[in-house]
Design a protein around this motif. Structure first.
Motif, PDB file in Angstrom:
ATOM      1  N   ILE A  14     -42.742  19.614 -51.102  1.00 42.65           N
ATOM      2  CA  ILE A  14     -41.897  18.603 -51.729  1.00 42.65           C
ATOM      3  C   ILE A  14     -41.181  17.852 -50.616  1.00 42.65           C
ATOM      4  O   ILE A  14     -40.537  18.464 -49.765  1.00 42.65           O
ATOM      5  CB  ILE A  14     -40.881  19.238 -52.698  1.00 42.65           C
ATOM      6  CG1 ILE A  14     -41.622  19.983 -53.810  1.00 42.65           C
ATOM      7  CG2 ILE A  14     -39.948  18.181 -53.270  1.00 42.65           C
ATOM      8  CD1 ILE A  14     -40.715  20.795 -54.709  1.00 42.65           C
ATOM      9  N   GLU A  15     -41.290  16.530 -50.633  1.00 39.16           N
ATOM     10  CA  GLU A  15     -40.641  15.685 -49.628  1.00 39.16           C
ATOM     11  C   GLU A  15     -40.080  14.440 -50.301  1.00 39.16           C
ATOM     12  O   GLU A  15     -40.810  13.729 -50.980  1.00 39.16           O
ATOM     13  CB  GLU A  15     -41.637  15.253 -48.540  1.00 39.16           C
ATOM     14  CG  GLU A  15     -42.195  16.376 -47.724  1.00 39.16           C
ATOM     15  CD  GLU A  15     -43.274  15.902 -46.758  1.00 39.16           C
ATOM     16  OE1 GLU A  15     -43.594  14.687 -46.746  1.00 39.16           O
ATOM     17  OE2 GLU A  15     -43.803  16.749 -46.030  1.00 39.16           O
ATOM     18  N   ASN A  16     -38.799  14.192 -50.105  1.00 41.32           N
ATOM     19  CA  ASN A  16     -38.156  12.966 -50.594  1.00 41.32           C
ATOM     20  C   ASN A  16     -38.391  12.718 -52.085  1.00 41.32           C
ATOM     21  O   ASN A  16     -38.681  11.596 -52.492  1.00 41.32           O
ATOM     22  CB  ASN A  16     -38.612  11.754 -49.784  1.00 41.32           C
ATOM     23  CG  ASN A  16     -38.317  11.898 -48.312  1.00 41.32           C
ATOM     24  OD1 ASN A  16     -37.287  12.447 -47.924  1.00 41.32           O
ATOM     25  ND2 ASN A  16     -39.228  11.431 -47.471  1.00 41.32           N
ATOM     26  N   GLY A  17     -38.302  13.735 -52.898  1.00 46.06           N
ATOM     27  CA  GLY A  17     -38.468  13.580 -54.337  1.00 46.06           C
ATOM     28  C   GLY A  17     -39.901  13.441 -54.808  1.00 46.06           C
ATOM     29  O   GLY A  17     -40.162  13.161 -55.968  1.00 46.06           O
ATOM     30  N   ILE A  18     -40.846  13.629 -53.904  1.00 46.20           N
ATOM     31  CA  ILE A  18     -42.268  13.567 -54.231  1.00 46.20           C
ATOM     32  C   ILE A  18     -42.854  14.964 -54.056  1.00 46.20           C
ATOM     33  O   ILE A  18     -42.727  15.566 -52.997  1.00 46.20           O
ATOM     34  CB  ILE A  18     -43.034  12.580 -53.314  1.00 46.20           C
ATOM     35  CG1 ILE A  18     -42.433  11.185 -53.379  1.00 46.20           C
ATOM     36  CG2 ILE A  18     -44.516  12.569 -53.651  1.00 46.20           C
ATOM     37  CD1 ILE A  18     -42.628  10.476 -54.674  1.00 46.20           C
ATOM     38  N   ALA A  19     -43.494  15.461 -55.107  1.00 47.07           N
ATOM     39  CA  ALA A  19     -44.169  16.755 -55.029  1.00 47.07           C
ATOM     40  C   ALA A  19     -45.652  16.504 -54.775  1.00 47.07           C
ATOM     41  O   ALA A  19     -46.268  15.673 -55.437  1.00 47.07           O
ATOM     42  CB  ALA A  19     -43.980  17.534 -56.327  1.00 47.07           C
ATOM     43  N   THR A  50     -46.720  13.361 -57.125  1.00 50.41           N
ATOM     44  CA  THR A  50     -46.012  13.181 -58.391  1.00 50.41           C
ATOM     45  C   THR A  50     -44.519  13.086 -58.129  1.00 50.41           C
ATOM     46  O   THR A  50     -44.009  13.647 -57.168  1.00 50.41           O
ATOM     47  CB  THR A  50     -46.254  14.363 -59.352  1.00 50.41           C
ATOM     48  OG1 THR A  50     -45.745  15.547 -58.751  1.00 50.41           O
ATOM     49  CG2 THR A  50     -47.711  14.532 -59.665  1.00 50.41           C
ATOM     50  N   VAL A  51     -43.840  12.368 -58.991  1.00 53.90           N
ATOM     51  CA  VAL A  51     -42.383  12.284 -58.911  1.00 53.90           C
ATOM     52  C   VAL A  51     -41.826  13.575 -59.481  1.00 53.90           C
ATOM     53  O   VAL A  51     -42.229  14.016 -60.557  1.00 53.90           O
ATOM     54  CB  VAL A  51     -41.866  11.065 -59.710  1.00 53.90           C
ATOM     55  CG1 VAL A  51     -40.359  10.998 -59.668  1.00 53.90           C
ATOM     56  CG2 VAL A  51     -42.488   9.791 -59.172  1.00 53.90           C
ATOM     57  N   CYS A  52     -40.893  14.195 -58.757  1.00 53.54           N
ATOM     58  CA  CYS A  52     -40.413  15.505 -59.217  1.00 53.54           C
ATOM     59  C   CYS A  52     -38.899  15.554 -59.373  1.00 53.54           C
ATOM     60  O   CYS A  52     -38.318  16.637 -59.394  1.00 53.54           O
ATOM     61  CB  CYS A  52     -40.879  16.606 -58.270  1.00 53.54           C
ATOM     62  SG  CYS A  52     -40.142  16.529 -56.641  1.00 53.54           S
ATOM     63  N   SER A  53     -38.233  14.431 -59.480  1.00 45.78           N
ATOM     64  CA  SER A  53     -36.780  14.455 -59.630  1.00 45.78           C
ATOM     65  C   SER A  53     -36.408  15.064 -60.980  1.00 45.78           C
ATOM     66  O   SER A  53     -37.053  14.818 -61.993  1.00 45.78           O
ATOM     67  CB  SER A  53     -36.208  13.038 -59.512  1.00 45.78           C
ATOM     68  OG  SER A  53     -36.772  12.205 -60.491  1.00 45.78           O
TER      69      SER A  53
END
Length: 137
Positions: A14-19, A50-53
């Protein structure tokens, strides 16, 4: 009616809200009991962003990557249908102009270069249309 397509995967990082989720893409015959002896059964690993927020997840978690049928249809059009019509259209035009068959075929294949070049330079815009979501499973 279910309009989504799901693939099970494992979160790589996971980096910068991206999984970054690793999925295993199976061929159509992957469920066959004889796949171990078969040379055409294949599996490919893919990494999907994918967006993981808003999720409490970490690397190694099992999740589902969810896409829509609309995204699937758009991918099919971009990867198969439009190039086919470009190739076939150019083949018909060059052959109708009395060019020989070999040259018509070569020019048809060359006609795909501008198409894929345009796709390459528009990849950031196209990427915005393919937003996958996560589903904790």
């Amino acid at each position: 009616m279910n309009n989504t397509i799901k693939h099970e995967g494992i979160i790589e990082r996971i980096e910068n809200g991206i999984a970054y989720v690793k999925i295993i893409q199976h061929s159509a015959c992957s469920g066959c009991h004889a796949k171990a002896a078969c040379s055409i059964a294949d599996q490919q690993e893919k990494i999907i962003e994918t967006v993981c927020s808003g999720y409490n997840i970490k690397a190694g978690d099992r999740v589902f990557v969810v896409g829509t049928e609309t995204m699937s249809r758009k991918a099919l059009r971009l990867a198969v249908i439009y190039p086919f019509f470009c190739l076939f259209g150019m083949l018909c035009i060059t052959y109708a102009l009395s060019v020989n068959e070999l040259l018509s075929g070569i020019l048809s294949i060359i006609a795909l270069i501008p198409y894929y070049t345009i796709l390459y330079f528009r990849k950031s815009k196209i990427k915005k249309d393919f937003i996958f979501t996560l589903e904790i499973g």
